[in-house]
Scaffold this motif. Structure first.
Motif, PDB file in Angstrom:
ATOM      1  N   GLY A 515      -3.479   2.312 -60.335  1.00  0.00           N
ATOM      2  CA  GLY A 515      -3.721   2.449 -58.913  1.00  0.00           C
ATOM      3  C   GLY A 515      -5.052   1.980 -58.397  1.00  0.00           C
ATOM      4  N   ALA A 516      -5.883   1.309 -59.210  1.00  0.00           N
ATOM      5  CA  ALA A 516      -7.190   0.838 -58.729  1.00  0.00           C
ATOM      6  C   ALA A 516      -7.315  -0.675 -58.827  1.00  0.00           C
ATOM      7  N   SER A 517      -7.125  -1.231 -60.011  1.00  0.00           N
ATOM      8  CA  SER A 517      -7.257  -2.680 -60.164  1.00  0.00           C
ATOM      9  C   SER A 517      -5.981  -3.421 -59.800  1.00  0.00           C
ATOM     10  N   ASP A 518      -4.898  -2.681 -59.529  1.00  0.00           N
ATOM     11  CA  ASP A 518      -3.629  -3.329 -59.163  1.00  0.00           C
ATOM     12  C   ASP A 518      -3.312  -3.139 -57.679  1.00  0.00           C
ATOM     13  N   ILE A 519      -4.336  -2.980 -56.851  1.00  0.00           N
ATOM     14  CA  ILE A 519      -4.114  -2.843 -55.417  1.00  0.00           C
ATOM     15  C   ILE A 519      -3.576  -4.152 -54.846  1.00  0.00           C
ATOM     16  N   PRO A 520      -2.714  -4.077 -53.826  1.00  0.00           N
ATOM     17  CA  PRO A 520      -2.046  -5.300 -53.326  1.00  0.00           C
ATOM     18  C   PRO A 520      -2.824  -6.009 -52.229  1.00  0.00           C
ATOM     19  N   PHE A 521      -4.128  -5.825 -52.157  1.00  0.00           N
ATOM     20  CA  PHE A 521      -4.916  -6.389 -51.066  1.00  0.00           C
ATOM     21  C   PHE A 521      -5.369  -7.816 -51.387  1.00  0.00           C
ATOM     22  N   ASP A 522      -5.480  -8.620 -50.339  1.00  0.00           N
ATOM     23  CA  ASP A 522      -5.903 -10.017 -50.476  1.00  0.00           C
ATOM     24  C   ASP A 522      -7.396 -10.091 -50.176  1.00  0.00           C
ATOM     25  N   ILE A 523      -8.203  -9.944 -51.220  1.00  0.00           N
ATOM     26  CA  ILE A 523      -9.661  -9.931 -51.085  1.00  0.00           C
ATOM     27  C   ILE A 523     -10.216 -10.984 -52.050  1.00  0.00           C
ATOM     28  N   ALA A 547      -3.657   7.784 -60.532  1.00  0.00           N
ATOM     29  CA  ALA A 547      -3.332   7.220 -59.225  1.00  0.00           C
ATOM     30  C   ALA A 547      -3.604   8.219 -58.106  1.00  0.00           C
ATOM     31  N   ILE A 548      -3.695   9.505 -58.435  1.00  0.00           N
ATOM     32  CA  ILE A 548      -3.967  10.512 -57.391  1.00  0.00           C
ATOM     33  C   ILE A 548      -5.341  10.282 -56.794  1.00  0.00           C
ATOM     34  N   HIS A 549      -6.379  10.310 -57.642  1.00  0.00           N
ATOM     35  CA  HIS A 549      -7.719  10.163 -57.079  1.00  0.00           C
ATOM     36  C   HIS A 549      -7.999   8.723 -56.655  1.00  0.00           C
ATOM     37  N   HIS A 550      -7.375   7.749 -57.340  1.00  0.00           N
ATOM     38  CA  HIS A 550      -7.494   6.371 -56.868  1.00  0.00           C
ATOM     39  C   HIS A 550      -6.879   6.231 -55.470  1.00  0.00           C
ATOM     40  N   GLY A 551      -5.695   6.819 -55.280  1.00  0.00           N
ATOM     41  CA  GLY A 551      -5.025   6.718 -53.994  1.00  0.00           C
ATOM     42  C   GLY A 551      -5.807   7.387 -52.882  1.00  0.00           C
ATOM     43  N   ASP A 603       8.292  -9.094 -64.988  1.00  0.00           N
ATOM     44  CA  ASP A 603       9.369  -8.294 -64.395  1.00  0.00           C
ATOM     45  C   ASP A 603       8.909  -7.540 -63.158  1.00  0.00           C
ATOM     46  N   HIS A 604       7.679  -7.043 -63.205  1.00  0.00           N
ATOM     47  CA  HIS A 604       7.160  -6.236 -62.098  1.00  0.00           C
ATOM     48  C   HIS A 604       5.786  -6.763 -61.679  1.00  0.00           C
ATOM     49  N   PRO A 605       5.749  -7.918 -61.039  1.00  0.00           N
ATOM     50  CA  PRO A 605       4.462  -8.437 -60.568  1.00  0.00           C
ATOM     51  C   PRO A 605       3.967  -7.656 -59.359  1.00  0.00           C
ATOM     52  N   LEU A 606       2.744  -7.918 -58.976  1.00  0.00           N
ATOM     53  CA  LEU A 606       2.224  -7.381 -57.720  1.00  0.00           C
ATOM     54  C   LEU A 606       2.857  -8.179 -56.579  1.00  0.00           C
ATOM     55  N   ASP A 607       3.555  -7.497 -55.682  1.00  0.00           N
ATOM     56  CA  ASP A 607       4.314  -8.174 -54.639  1.00  0.00           C
ATOM     57  C   ASP A 607       3.840  -7.644 -53.285  1.00  0.00           C
ATOM     58  N   SER A 608       3.002  -8.412 -52.604  1.00  0.00           N
ATOM     59  CA  SER A 608       2.442  -7.940 -51.342  1.00  0.00           C
ATOM     60  C   SER A 608       3.500  -7.856 -50.245  1.00  0.00           C
ATOM     61  N   ALA A 609       4.583  -8.611 -50.364  1.00  0.00           N
ATOM     62  CA  ALA A 609       5.649  -8.539 -49.365  1.00  0.00           C
ATOM     63  C   ALA A 609       6.311  -7.166 -49.388  1.00  0.00           C
ATOM     64  N   ARG A 610       6.469  -6.608 -50.578  1.00  0.00           N
ATOM     65  CA  ARG A 610       7.056  -5.273 -50.682  1.00  0.00           C
ATOM     66  C   ARG A 610       6.107  -4.233 -50.090  1.00  0.00           C
ATOM     67  N   ALA A 611       4.805  -4.420 -50.329  1.00  0.00           N
ATOM     68  CA  ALA A 611       3.819  -3.516 -49.741  1.00  0.00           C
ATOM     69  C   ALA A 611       3.857  -3.609 -48.218  1.00  0.00           C
ATOM     70  N   ARG A 612       3.924  -4.823 -47.705  1.00  0.00           N
ATOM     71  CA  ARG A 612       3.968  -5.012 -46.252  1.00  0.00           C
ATOM     72  C   ARG A 612       5.224  -4.370 -45.659  1.00  0.00           C
ATOM     73  N   ARG A 613       6.341  -4.518 -46.364  1.00  0.00           N
ATOM     74  CA  ARG A 613       7.606  -3.996 -45.847  1.00  0.00           C
ATOM     75  C   ARG A 613       7.533  -2.480 -45.651  1.00  0.00           C
ATOM     76  N   SER A 642       2.164   2.349 -57.284  1.00  0.00           N
ATOM     77  CA  SER A 642       1.989   3.018 -58.577  1.00  0.00           C
ATOM     78  C   SER A 642       3.355   3.189 -59.221  1.00  0.00           C
ATOM     79  N   PHE A 643       3.378   3.176 -60.542  1.00  0.00           N
ATOM     80  CA  PHE A 643       4.599   3.358 -61.316  1.00  0.00           C
ATOM     81  C   PHE A 643       5.688   2.377 -60.865  1.00  0.00           C
ATOM     82  N   LEU A 644       5.230   1.154 -60.517  1.00  0.00           N
ATOM     83  CA  LEU A 644       6.088   0.016 -60.203  1.00  0.00           C
ATOM     84  C   LEU A 644       6.821   0.164 -58.875  1.00  0.00           C
ATOM     85  N   SER A 645       6.370   1.084 -58.030  1.00  0.00           N
ATOM     86  CA  SER A 645       6.968   1.283 -56.718  1.00  0.00           C
ATOM     87  C   SER A 645       5.896   1.214 -55.636  1.00  0.00           C
TER      88      SER A 645
END
Length: 790
Positions: A515-523, A547-551, A603-613, A642-645
């Motif tokens: 939940g920290a280095s896998d954030i879906p932000f475009d920076i 992921a609790i304290h990261h979130g 199989d489970h890449p970082l997908d910003s479209a799913r985050a946006r949705r 987190s946890f691929l969702s």
């Protein structure tokens, strides 16, 4: 009742007794050889990620082949048409004992009224990985479950075709029978068992997974098979199991991790009516892993006598090296740690240069204390050790860990240890650790009788495995348009690994993908670092883990950036996600091994479209862009992967004049790939929100003199009915994609969303948890340059 009568046994739609089942030849008294008995009649198949096999050997396992073979699902079709499905995972409210058989039965075209689910013993050779943790029960095994049902369906169709002398393509399975489509003739599944046991297994091309339109139960509403027993008080939990001659043990454990008994006076304890014996349990040196802490056990005829006897013990303790552990001092240590560079977990671009050139720099520090699982059911375990055999009944998330750990602790062969899994009255990771089970086994061996070890709520708070205390420091640079050009995130928290290995200086960088280095932000410039943090108590898995304290930290900081950029938080968050893209993070700056919740980045890449949705869906359904809320009411938003969702939350809060925070409504949007059981997914999100409210608003474990200060719910606060939301509006994204987790991903975004809503309502930034009394007098304070509620 005896243990024999009260073992968990769930059927659909009715629940016969174990004695009834035994009379049919399905079970033996202790279920030790369940698979042997299954192999004596009917049709038995086993499924793994490698395929499906019919089991013809009496021992329930085929001769080993060259490829790996770890079966997870067993399905038996009896000569009477009854279908028994073995559930290899533990039921703790997430619905696996409904969802797993539902998937198999759907693909099998079974008659649901003829299905029943049986809880598996802990046995890795027969069931593979049984650890119910990390939201893996469906995401790891959905293809195997589907394949099991579809293979049985094809096999039965082939059997009917053979008996009719027609091609397999001319028949179709429907609701527990096979129909010859041309003539309308039917054969029940039960009538086909004999033939199905003798013909070849269907070819791969004959095994067809159903299309979405053909499914009857997957992805649709389905009542829980455990609902009636749970709501009528007949469900069997750990403390419900009894055996003839059973004793009850309550234990006084070292109050400081690594402490030991110097002396004990048990004279008064032995005078308590019902107390029979006092037994020393050897201390396990730190780190103690899953072994017991040690201490002094009071053995009695009943729980009340054991508790009173323990209260009467007079023990002198040597508190050891962790006796100076103090939460106030340690908080300062963690904050100091994150103010210096740490080990990089992800590095992209040139962060120092980008920060130096930023139009505006924003810095914030966040803190979260230790948390207790505080599950409704304190842990308990019943063990009977006799004639070199160990039999256990326990609410365990990981029966294999329990089996293997007990074997190591007692120095016996694991083949002589049987672990029966009862229902869990909440788990959240606590019941993955079998220390309490080892205690029961040790005491049973010592006194020569069955023993149930019962932990009290106080024991659970003071001697358990806690969630990590954590500190975070985030710094970002904004350009003239309010766009984030640099991101620096440092975190420090004691590692779970310190519970298992000595001299662990802190978490490792690969843990930052929780939940920290896998954030879906475009920076363009990003550095995510882990800093030192030495453990002074047992640290363990807790729902959503780091992921609790990261979130909480990330979700809150994004909101702070939105206000610094003078932008609407939802619009700012959508802008931060950037253009839709799919990223294999193993090739995008991850410095440490590219862990991804056990899955591949392909199989489970970082997908910003799913985050946006999910963000857009939460914004739309919540009425985010409606009328401005009045003073004292606020709305906050956050998203977390987190946890691929991907889960986004919009939380509405009302802050009362005395600082009490109420959450009248929350809107949740979830993209977890394919969701097999939508009802349970919604329930998990509701529960995640309540848990996150506790984490954020009231829950806190603190230490003084090495000891836990809190003792029970009176001083370890959990969310009360008054504060619970009236509406939790959950929206599930329809998908046929690979499944992600459900049980864990709902907690991380909730913390940030609640904190952001509090700021919107009061102008008070919550950076130190729990909120507690921080909002007292909020109406008269100006915080962060904002008048409360403005």
């Amino acid at each position: 009742m005896s243990a024999k009568q009260r073992l968990p046994w769930i059927t659909v739609p009715t629940e016969p007794t174990v004695a009834d089942a035994s009379s049919s030849g399905v079970l033996d008294t202790h279920r030790r050889d369940f698979m042997k008995l299954l192999g004596m009649g009917g049709l038995l198949v086993a499924a793994s990620t490698m395929g499906v096999r019919r089991l013809e050997a009496a021992d329930g396992l085929l001769a080993p082949k060259a490829e790996p073979w770890e079966p997870h699902a067993y399905v038996r079709l009896g000569d009477d048409g009854r279908i028994t499905i073995m559930c290899h995972r533990s039921e703790m409210g997430q619905g696996i004992r409904t969802t797993m058989p539902m998937i198999i039965a759907d693909e099998m075209e079974a008659d649901w009224a003829m299905c029943r689910v049986e809880q598996a013993l802990g046995d890795d050779k027969k069931y593979g990985n049984q650890n119910t943790d990390g939201s893996t029960s469906i995401r790891d095994f959905l293809p195997a479950y589907r394949n099991a049902g579809a293979t049985v369906r094809a096999l039965l169709e082939d059997a009917a075709a053979k008996e009719w002398g027609v091609a397999s393509g001319e028949v179709r399975a429907r609701n527990g029978a096979v129909v010859h489509t041309a003539s309308g003739r039917t054969k029940s599944y039960a009538s086909l068992v004999t033939t199905a046991r003798t013909i070849p297994m269907p070819a791969k091309e004959r095994v067809r997974i159903k299309s979405p339109s053909e499914r009857r139960w997957e992805g649709k509403r389905m009542p829980s098979v455990d609902l009636v027993p749970m709501t009528t008080g007949t469900a069997m939990y750990g403390a419900d199991v009894t055996l003839p001659g059973m004793k009850v043990a309550v234990i006084s454990r070292p109050p400081v991790w690594g402490g030991k008994v110097v002396s004990v006076d048990d004279s008064l304890a032995l005078k308590v009516p019902g107390v029979e014996k006092v037994v020393r349990i050897p201390e396990t040196p730190v780190p103690s892993a899953f072994f017991p802490l040690g201490g002094v056990a009071v053995i009695a005829k009943n729980t009340w006598a054991a508790i009173r006897g323990r209260d009467a013990l007079r023990i002198t303790w040597d508190n050891g090296a962790n006796a100076t552990y103090d939460s106030t001092a340690y908080k300062a240590t963690l904050l100091s740690s994150v103010r210096a560079p740490g080990k990089a977990g992800r590095a992209v671009g040139d962060v120092p240069k980008a920060l130096a050139g930023a139009t505006k720099r924003v810095t914030a520090e966040y803190y979260m204390p230790h948390l207790s699982h505080a599950q409704m059911e304190p842990v308990a375990a019943l063990a009977h050790v006799a004639n070199g055999k160990v039999e256990i009944w326990a609410p365990t998330q990981s029966p294999q860990d329990a089996r293997n750990t007990v074997a190591q602790y007692l120095k016996v062969d694991a083949a002589n240890v049987a672990v029966h899994v009862t229902l869990l009255g909440g788990g959240f990771g606590r019941k993955s650790k079998p220390d309490f089970i080892c205690e029961a086994a040790f005491l049973s061996r010592e006194i020569g009788a069955p023993v149930r070890v019962q932990w009290t709520r106080e024991d659970d708070l003071r001697n358990s495995y806690l969630h990590s205390v954590a500190a975070h420091r985030l710094e970002a640079g904004l350009d003239a348009n309010g766009k984030v050009t640099a991101w620096l995130h440092r975190s420090a928290y004691p590692a779970i690994g310190a519970t298992f290995a000595p001299n662990v200086p802190g978490a490792e960088p690969d843990e930052l993908t929780n939940g920290a280095s896998d954030i879906p932000f475009d920076i363009p410039n990003m550095s995510v670092e882990i800093c030192p943090a030495v453990a002074h108590t047992r640290i363990g898995w807790y729902r959503s883990v780091n992921a609790i304290h990261h979130g909480f930290a990330i979700g809150s900081f994004v909101d702070e950036l939105a206000y610094a950029a003078k932008k609407d938080p939802a619009d700012f968050l959508l802008g931060l996600l950037g253009a839709d893209r799919v990223v294999d993070l193993s090739k995008a700056g991850l410095v440490a091994p590219a862990s991804n919740y056990g899955a591949t980045w392909v199989d489970h890449p970082l997908d910003s479209a799913r985050a946006r949705r999910v963000v857009e869906l939460a914004v739309e359904k919540s009425g985010w862009r409606g009328a401005k809320l009045p003073r004292g009411k606020g709305r906050g938003i956050a998203i977390h992967r987190s946890f691929l969702s991907y889960v986004a939350m919009v939380v509405d809060v009302e802050v009362l004049p005395d600082g009490t925070v109420l959450v009248p409504k929350t809107t949740v949007a979830v993209d977890a790939g394919f969701i097999a059981n939508p009802d349970r997914a919604r329930a998990q999100m509701e529960g995640a929100l309540i848990m996150a409210m506790s984490n954020l608003l009231t829950s806190e474990v603190t230490f003084a003199g090495g000891k836990v200060v809190q003792s029970n719910y009176r001083d370890y606060g959990v969310t009360r009915m008054r504060a619970a939301p009236h509406v939790v509006d959950v929206h599930l994204v329809t998908s046929e994609g690979l499944p992600g987790g459900i049980g864990e991903p709902g907690v991380p975004p909730a913390g940030g969303a609640i904190a952001n809503a509090i700021f919107a309502a009061t102008g008070v930034r919550v950076r130190q948890l729990p909120v507690g009394k921080q909002l007292t007098g909020w109406q008269t304070r100006a915080v962060d340059g904002v008048r409360g509620g403005a």
